[in-house]
Design an enzyme around this catalytic site. Sequence first.
Site, mmCIF file in Angstrom:
data_model
loop_
_atom_site.group_PDB
_atom_site.id
_atom_site.type_symbol
_atom_site.label_atom_id
_atom_site.label_comp_id
_atom_site.label_asym_id
_atom_site.label_seq_id
_atom_site.Cartn_x
_atom_site.Cartn_y
_atom_site.Cartn_z
ATOM 1 N N ARG A 148 0.833 -1.176 0.212
ATOM 2 C CA ARG A 148 0.140 0.236 0.010
ATOM 3 C C ARG A 148 0.942 1.244 0.185
ATOM 4 O O ARG A 148 1.931 1.303 0.772
ATOM 5 C CB ARG A 148 -1.029 0.068 1.423
ATOM 6 C CG ARG A 148 -1.798 1.092 1.243
ATOM 7 C CD ARG A 148 -2.533 1.157 2.531
ATOM 8 N NE ARG A 148 -1.771 1.819 3.709
ATOM 9 C CZ ARG A 148 -2.193 2.091 4.849
ATOM 10 N NH1 ARG A 148 -3.550 1.772 5.308
ATOM 11 N NH2 ARG A 148 -1.381 2.842 5.818
ATOM 12 N N TYR A 160 -3.159 11.154 7.133
ATOM 13 C CA TYR A 160 -3.036 9.716 7.385
ATOM 14 C C TYR A 160 -2.158 8.891 6.691
ATOM 15 O O TYR A 160 -1.747 9.066 5.558
ATOM 16 C CB TYR A 160 -4.522 9.106 6.954
ATOM 17 C CG TYR A 160 -4.503 7.595 7.132
ATOM 18 C CD1 TYR A 160 -4.133 6.909 5.876
ATOM 19 C CD2 TYR A 160 -4.342 7.088 8.210
ATOM 20 C CE1 TYR A 160 -3.998 5.557 5.938
ATOM 21 C CE2 TYR A 160 -4.193 5.586 8.197
ATOM 22 C CZ TYR A 160 -4.067 4.915 7.250
ATOM 23 O OH TYR A 160 -3.728 3.397 7.268
ATOM 24 N N ASP A 211 -5.360 3.565 0.187
ATOM 25 C CA ASP A 211 -6.220 3.947 1.200
ATOM 26 C C ASP A 211 -6.636 5.314 1.232
ATOM 27 O O ASP A 211 -6.040 6.090 1.521
ATOM 28 C CB ASP A 211 -6.014 3.754 2.809
ATOM 29 C CG ASP A 211 -6.916 3.543 3.615
ATOM 30 O OD1 ASP A 211 -6.720 2.951 4.486
ATOM 31 O OD2 ASP A 211 -8.131 4.099 3.305
ATOM 32 N N HIS A 213 -9.067 6.730 2.660
ATOM 33 C CA HIS A 213 -9.436 6.963 4.233
ATOM 34 C C HIS A 213 -10.621 7.876 4.308
ATOM 35 O O HIS A 213 -10.657 8.539 5.230
ATOM 36 C CB HIS A 213 -8.215 7.618 4.873
ATOM 37 C CG HIS A 213 -8.000 6.847 6.233
ATOM 38 N ND1 HIS A 213 -8.692 7.292 7.478
ATOM 39 C CD2 HIS A 213 -7.502 5.807 6.789
ATOM 40 C CE1 HIS A 213 -8.295 6.841 8.654
ATOM 41 N NE2 HIS A 213 -7.505 5.458 8.191
ATOM 42 N N GLU A 237 -9.217 2.022 -1.307
ATOM 43 C CA GLU A 237 -10.046 1.697 -0.069
ATOM 44 C C GLU A 237 -10.601 2.751 0.216
ATOM 45 O O GLU A 237 -10.227 4.120 0.303
ATOM 46 C CB GLU A 237 -8.834 1.241 0.893
ATOM 47 C CG GLU A 237 -9.431 0.909 2.092
ATOM 48 C CD GLU A 237 -8.433 0.404 2.875
ATOM 49 O OE1 GLU A 237 -7.163 -0.001 2.669
ATOM 50 O OE2 GLU A 237 -8.580 0.486 4.257
ATOM 51 N N GLU A 263 -13.949 -1.456 6.863
ATOM 52 C CA GLU A 263 -13.088 -1.833 8.318
ATOM 53 C C GLU A 263 -13.814 -0.883 9.127
ATOM 54 O O GLU A 263 -13.656 -1.467 10.411
ATOM 55 C CB GLU A 263 -11.664 -1.148 8.021
ATOM 56 C CG GLU A 263 -11.674 0.231 7.845
ATOM 57 C CD GLU A 263 -10.117 0.767 7.908
ATOM 58 O OE1 GLU A 263 -9.350 0.350 6.879
ATOM 59 O OE2 GLU A 263 -9.789 1.620 8.619
ATOM 60 N N ARG A 284 -13.624 -5.277 3.761
ATOM 61 C CA ARG A 284 -12.437 -4.869 4.770
ATOM 62 C C ARG A 284 -12.818 -5.439 5.868
ATOM 63 O O ARG A 284 -11.960 -5.248 6.884
ATOM 64 C CB ARG A 284 -12.337 -3.552 4.600
ATOM 65 C CG ARG A 284 -11.705 -3.043 3.275
ATOM 66 C CD ARG A 284 -10.327 -3.400 3.426
ATOM 67 N NE ARG A 284 -9.353 -2.364 4.034
ATOM 68 C CZ ARG A 284 -8.494 -2.789 4.991
ATOM 69 N NH1 ARG A 284 -7.843 -4.078 4.670
ATOM 70 N NH2 ARG A 284 -7.453 -1.954 5.699
ATOM 71 N N GLU A 340 -4.492 -7.682 5.014
ATOM 72 C CA GLU A 340 -3.518 -6.477 5.666
ATOM 73 C C GLU A 340 -2.696 -6.953 6.657
ATOM 74 O O GLU A 340 -3.271 -7.197 7.407
ATOM 75 C CB GLU A 340 -4.213 -5.222 5.920
ATOM 76 C CG GLU A 340 -3.486 -4.163 6.287
ATOM 77 C CD GLU A 340 -4.569 -2.855 6.769
ATOM 78 O OE1 GLU A 340 -5.558 -3.139 6.836
ATOM 79 O OE2 GLU A 340 -3.793 -1.826 7.057
ATOM 80 N N TRP A 403 -11.511 11.902 8.892
ATOM 81 C CA TRP A 403 -10.003 11.569 9.094
ATOM 82 C C TRP A 403 -9.717 10.095 8.458
ATOM 83 O O TRP A 403 -10.532 9.434 8.583
ATOM 84 C CB TRP A 403 -9.593 11.450 10.564
ATOM 85 C CG TRP A 403 -8.131 11.202 10.547
ATOM 86 C CD1 TRP A 403 -7.100 12.052 10.485
ATOM 87 C CD2 TRP A 403 -7.479 10.084 11.160
ATOM 88 N NE1 TRP A 403 -5.919 11.344 10.676
ATOM 89 C CE2 TRP A 403 -6.075 10.210 10.898
ATOM 90 C CE3 TRP A 403 -8.044 8.253 11.156
ATOM 91 C CZ2 TRP A 403 -5.174 9.119 11.202
ATOM 92 C CZ3 TRP A 403 -7.175 7.497 11.901
ATOM 93 C CH2 TRP A 403 -5.597 7.971 11.550
#
Length: 403
Positions: A148, A160, A211, A213, A237, A263, A284, A340, A403
């Site tokens: 990643r 992030y 990602d 995020h 992602e 996630e 995820r 991951e 975030w």
Amino acid sequence: MTVITSAEVLVSRPGRNFVTLRITTSDGVTGLGDATLNGRELAVASYLSDHVAPLLIGLDPHRIEDTWQYLYRGPYWRRGPVTMASIAAVDTALWDIKGKVAGLPVYQLLGGASRTGCLAYGHAHGATPQETVEAAHAVLARGFRAVRLQSGVPGLGDIYGVGASTLPGDEVRWSRPLEEQWDSSKYLRFVPSLFELGRAELGEDVHLLHDVHHRLSPIEAARLAVDLEPYRLFWLEDVTPAEDPAVLRRVRAASTTPLAIGEVFNSVFDIKPMLEERLIDYVRMAVTHGGGISAVRKILDFASMFNARSGMHGPEDISPVGFAASLHLGLAVHNFGIQEFAGYTDETLALFQPGFTFDDGYLHPGEAPGLGVSYDDTIGEAHPYEANYLPVNRLLDGSVHDW
Ligand code: CS2
Ligand code: MG
């Protein structure tokens, strides 16, 4: 009849905070579960200590499904990250016990191995694309076949995946959330250059992931997914906050870049609409936050009907107990995608002594009965909890952003 005789909630900070549940039976068999919810650890510890552990005493530890349903339907109030992490910890600990009693690794109880190992991806980040690619070379040198890429963005400070928020808990302590600054237009203009360099420098065979995020609007997410198509990412992602499952329709219609999400989800109902509309490619949800091995197994079986595969969350803030549980599940299910693997501090590994292995880019949960993880009380007690919150994002105008 064997019964549960104790359920201990163990909170420790071997480099970062973890919440571990240890269930013991009248036969002296123990099982471990991960209940870590980064930044809200004590909420889960209380839910377990005050409202779950007392109810477990006297129950049959082998009635995993019945206990799951008891803890899900019994409280009346359903779902949410705290509740589902607590149920996940109990479920995982009971699978650990069942494996130990059977003398089998948990994956064998789930139908046995569907593969020789679980393809893993590592994390590479840097302040610039050049630094990020250098970090990626180091990740690949450790045997990873997938990496990643997260880079700093010109004109922005720590974000992030880059800077203070990526440091293990002990290097950065803050009793209030760190505040970071974000600007999607700077990010959108920049990210394609990161993957242009990454693909050029790392070659065609390496799986590249990114990602977002949760930071883009649906139309911005569509823009990015299109702009990254030339670099053939393994996945993009969390392109946009997904409380509204319909938000991905625009992204999906615009691009063939594979999408991974979930996630922060904790129930099948969070992801069900996206699967039914075939809006995502990877799920995820990890065992720790998705309700346990029993629940995430059902979610992945459901996902398999819509050509979606697993891409379980595996950051440093899912403990080796939860990580091992995801590996056992990942080895067994047919529709595994990728796992991951952010890695752990030495103190964390000393506390949990996990038995999983990483070799030539693939993870394996090991052959020990149960999950193959332990908990060293002496080390656990030597690392007491300290508050440590996730950062908060603000846009250039000062308004709060995801975030
Ligand atoms: C990230 C996580 O690994 C990832 O995909 O989204 O690092 C996430 O930021 C943390 O788990 C939050 O606690
Ligand atoms: Mg993520």
